[in-house]
Design a protein around this motif. Structure first.
Motif, PDB file in Angstrom:
ATOM      1  N   LEU A  85       0.830  -1.206   0.000  1.00 39.86           N
ATOM      2  CA  LEU A  85       0.000   0.000   0.000  1.00 39.86           C
ATOM      3  C   LEU A  85       0.867   1.260   0.000  1.00 39.86           C
ATOM      4  O   LEU A  85       0.543   2.250  -0.671  1.00 39.86           O
ATOM      5  N   LEU A  86       1.968   1.236   0.740  1.00 39.32           N
ATOM      6  CA  LEU A  86       2.876   2.375   0.739  1.00 39.32           C
ATOM      7  C   LEU A  86       3.452   2.628  -0.653  1.00 39.32           C
ATOM      8  O   LEU A  86       3.608   3.786  -1.074  1.00 39.32           O
ATOM      9  N   GLN A  87       3.773   1.571  -1.358  1.00 37.58           N
ATOM     10  CA  GLN A  87       4.283   1.715  -2.724  1.00 37.58           C
ATOM     11  C   GLN A  87       3.216   2.273  -3.657  1.00 37.58           C
ATOM     12  O   GLN A  87       3.506   3.105  -4.522  1.00 37.58           O
ATOM     13  N   LEU A  88       1.980   1.847  -3.469  1.00 40.36           N
ATOM     14  CA  LEU A  88       0.887   2.369  -4.292  1.00 40.36           C
ATOM     15  C   LEU A  88       0.642   3.852  -4.004  1.00 40.36           C
ATOM     16  O   LEU A  88       0.406   4.646  -4.927  1.00 40.36           O
ATOM     17  N   LEU A  89       0.711   4.218  -2.738  1.00 34.07           N
ATOM     18  CA  LEU A  89       0.508   5.619  -2.368  1.00 34.07           C
ATOM     19  C   LEU A  89       1.641   6.502  -2.888  1.00 34.07           C
ATOM     20  O   LEU A  89       1.422   7.673  -3.230  1.00 34.07           O
ATOM     21  N   ARG A  90       2.836   5.939  -2.942  1.00 33.59           N
ATOM     22  CA  ARG A  90       3.978   6.711  -3.448  1.00 33.59           C
ATOM     23  C   ARG A  90       3.787   7.076  -4.914  1.00 33.59           C
ATOM     24  O   ARG A  90       4.194   8.162  -5.353  1.00 33.59           O
ATOM     25  N   HIS A  91       3.196   6.162  -5.680  1.00 29.16           N
ATOM     26  CA  HIS A  91       3.027   6.391  -7.110  1.00 29.16           C
ATOM     27  C   HIS A  91       1.583   6.796  -7.443  1.00 29.16           C
ATOM     28  O   HIS A  91       1.115   6.553  -8.555  1.00 29.16           O
ATOM     29  N   PHE A  92       0.921   7.396  -6.474  1.00 27.29           N
ATOM     30  CA  PHE A  92      -0.451   7.854  -6.713  1.00 27.29           C
ATOM     31  C   PHE A  92      -0.431   8.925  -7.807  1.00 27.29           C
ATOM     32  O   PHE A  92       0.365   9.868  -7.741  1.00 27.29           O
ATOM     33  N   PRO A  93      -1.281   8.793  -8.822  1.00 26.59           N
ATOM     34  CA  PRO A  93      -1.208   9.702  -9.988  1.00 26.59           C
ATOM     35  C   PRO A  93      -1.475  11.166  -9.635  1.00 26.59           C
ATOM     36  O   PRO A  93      -2.430  11.478  -8.931  1.00 26.59           O
ATOM     37  N   SER A  94      -0.574  12.023 -10.110  1.00 33.47           N
ATOM     38  CA  SER A  94      -0.697  13.494 -10.091  1.00 33.47           C
ATOM     39  C   SER A  94      -0.688  14.125  -8.693  1.00 33.47           C
ATOM     40  O   SER A  94      -0.798  15.336  -8.570  1.00 33.47           O
ATOM     41  N   ILE A  95      -0.561  13.333  -7.640  1.00 34.25           N
ATOM     42  CA  ILE A  95      -0.544  13.893  -6.283  1.00 34.25           C
ATOM     43  C   ILE A  95       0.622  13.297  -5.501  1.00 34.25           C
ATOM     44  O   ILE A  95       0.778  12.072  -5.453  1.00 34.25           O
ATOM     45  N   LYS A  96       1.429  14.161  -4.901  1.00 38.55           N
ATOM     46  CA  LYS A  96       2.507  13.698  -4.051  1.00 38.55           C
ATOM     47  C   LYS A  96       2.032  13.692  -2.601  1.00 38.55           C
ATOM     48  O   LYS A  96       1.852  14.742  -1.984  1.00 38.55           O
ATOM     49  N   ILE A  97       1.817  12.510  -2.081  1.00 39.07           N
ATOM     50  CA  ILE A  97       1.274  12.368  -0.732  1.00 39.07           C
ATOM     51  C   ILE A  97       2.427  12.439   0.278  1.00 39.07           C
ATOM     52  O   ILE A  97       3.417  11.727   0.131  1.00 39.07           O
ATOM     53  N   PRO A  98       2.310  13.275   1.315  1.00 36.55           N
ATOM     54  CA  PRO A  98       3.368  13.366   2.330  1.00 36.55           C
ATOM     55  C   PRO A  98       3.622  12.020   3.001  1.00 36.55           C
ATOM     56  O   PRO A  98       2.714  11.182   3.121  1.00 36.55           O
ATOM     57  N   LEU A  99       4.861  11.815   3.464  1.00 36.76           N
ATOM     58  CA  LEU A  99       5.232  10.541   4.089  1.00 36.76           C
ATOM     59  C   LEU A  99       4.368  10.224   5.296  1.00 36.76           C
ATOM     60  O   LEU A  99       3.979   9.072   5.516  1.00 36.76           O
ATOM     61  N   TYR A 100       4.071  11.240   6.092  1.00 37.15           N
ATOM     62  CA  TYR A 100       3.282  11.004   7.304  1.00 37.15           C
ATOM     63  C   TYR A 100       1.875  10.532   6.953  1.00 37.15           C
ATOM     64  O   TYR A 100       1.323   9.649   7.633  1.00 37.15           O
ATOM     65  N   VAL A 101       1.307  11.072   5.896  1.00 37.48           N
ATOM     66  CA  VAL A 101      -0.026  10.631   5.463  1.00 37.48           C
ATOM     67  C   VAL A 101       0.044   9.224   4.885  1.00 37.48           C
ATOM     68  O   VAL A 101      -0.847   8.394   5.123  1.00 37.48           O
ATOM     69  N   GLN A 102       1.096   8.932   4.122  1.00 36.22           N
ATOM     70  CA  GLN A 102       1.278   7.583   3.593  1.00 36.22           C
ATOM     71  C   GLN A 102       1.345   6.560   4.721  1.00 36.22           C
ATOM     72  O   GLN A 102       0.689   5.507   4.674  1.00 36.22           O
ATOM     73  N   LEU A 103       2.158   6.869   5.725  1.00 32.24           N
ATOM     74  CA  LEU A 103       2.352   5.935   6.839  1.00 32.24           C
ATOM     75  C   LEU A 103       1.058   5.714   7.604  1.00 32.24           C
ATOM     76  O   LEU A 103       0.670   4.571   7.883  1.00 32.24           O
ATOM     77  N   ALA A 104       0.366   6.806   7.956  1.00 36.78           N
ATOM     78  CA  ALA A 104      -0.880   6.683   8.710  1.00 36.78           C
ATOM     79  C   ALA A 104      -1.928   5.916   7.919  1.00 36.78           C
ATOM     80  O   ALA A 104      -2.636   5.049   8.467  1.00 36.78           O
ATOM     81  N   THR A 105      -2.023   6.182   6.616  1.00 38.09           N
ATOM     82  CA  THR A 105      -3.006   5.493   5.778  1.00 38.09           C
ATOM     83  C   THR A 105      -2.710   4.001   5.685  1.00 38.09           C
ATOM     84  O   THR A 105      -3.620   3.165   5.814  1.00 38.09           O
ATOM     85  N   ALA A 106      -1.436   3.658   5.480  1.00 43.36           N
ATOM     86  CA  ALA A 106      -1.067   2.244   5.351  1.00 43.36           C
ATOM     87  C   ALA A 106      -1.375   1.473   6.634  1.00 43.36           C
ATOM     88  O   ALA A 106      -1.897   0.352   6.580  1.00 43.36           O
TER      89      ALA A 106
END
Length: 217
Positions: A85-106
């Motif tokens: 999921l973290l890898q998918l969030l990293r390559h989310f189209p057209s939006i750069k998601i902050p690391l803290y949001v990636q971690l909390a979401t995963a």
């Protein structure tokens, strides 16, 4: 002609030592468990390695997954899903998601979906609270690791006050989380305790070191 060969060999040795260190640290992070249910250390470490030392992220994943699966198939499976999921969030189209949001979401998405599947519905309140604690601890540790671990492009690593504090917090978390982990007859928490005392001794006064050592028992 000999000097380039010696330098190349020395660099290879340093790289191998660094790889071993990354695998070992990731393994220890995955083995650190709080309140017997949450393991918040590995994902922040892997995230920082992925962002700053990308060529070593696979070694961090190997060490972390080994530690997670030793805790149980369930924990290992959760960790795999969180990394995906973290890898998918990293390559989310057209939006750069902050690391803290990636971690909390995963953490929240994978853990809550897993627990709902395990319990066949809404999990107990204590389980939901423990997932919240895991997310909170992981975000705090990501904050400290973000200040501690170097960037691959940094030519020289210098110890500053905030890095020293971050190092102490991360080492103390490993020390508390791993408890009685033993590898080849060596107590890993005990080794980390000595390392922590050495860091304090190197960066503070003798009196502060004595007080700190006594406080740790």
């Amino acid at each position: 002609r000999m000097f380039p060969n010696v330098m190349t060999h020395d660099m290879e040795n340093r790289k191998q030592l660094f790889i071993i260190s990354v695998v070992f640290i990731a393994f220890c992070c995955a083995q650190a468990v709080f309140f017997e249910t949450i393991a918040p250390l590995f994902l922040p470490f892997w995230l920082i390695v992925r962002e700053r030392l990308s060529s070593f992220q696979k070694y961090a994943a190997i060490g972390g997954l080994a530690g997670a699966f030793l805790l149980g198939i369930g924990q290992g499976s959760i960790t795999v899903l969180q990394i995906v999921l973290l890898q998918l969030l990293r390559h989310f189209p057209s939006i750069k998601i902050p690391l803290y949001v990636q971690l909390a979401t995963a953490i929240l998405v994978v853990q809550l979906v897993w627990q709902m599947f395990f319990y066949g519905g809404l999990p107990p309140i204590l389980v939901i609270v423990s997932v919240g604690y895991e997310c909170l601890f992981a975000l705090v540790l990501l904050f400290f690791m973000n200040r501690l671990l170097p960037d691959l492009n940094t030519l020289r690593y210098t110890w500053t006050q905030d890095k020293i504090v971050a190092g102490i917090v991360v080492l103390a978390s490993l020390l508390i989380g791993m408890k009685s982990l033993v590898v080849f007859y060596f107590s890993v928490p005990q080794i980390l305790l000595y390392a922590l005392i050495c860091v304090v001794a190197y960066t503070t006064t003798i009196g502060a070191t004595v007080i700190f050592s006594l406080s740790l028992g």
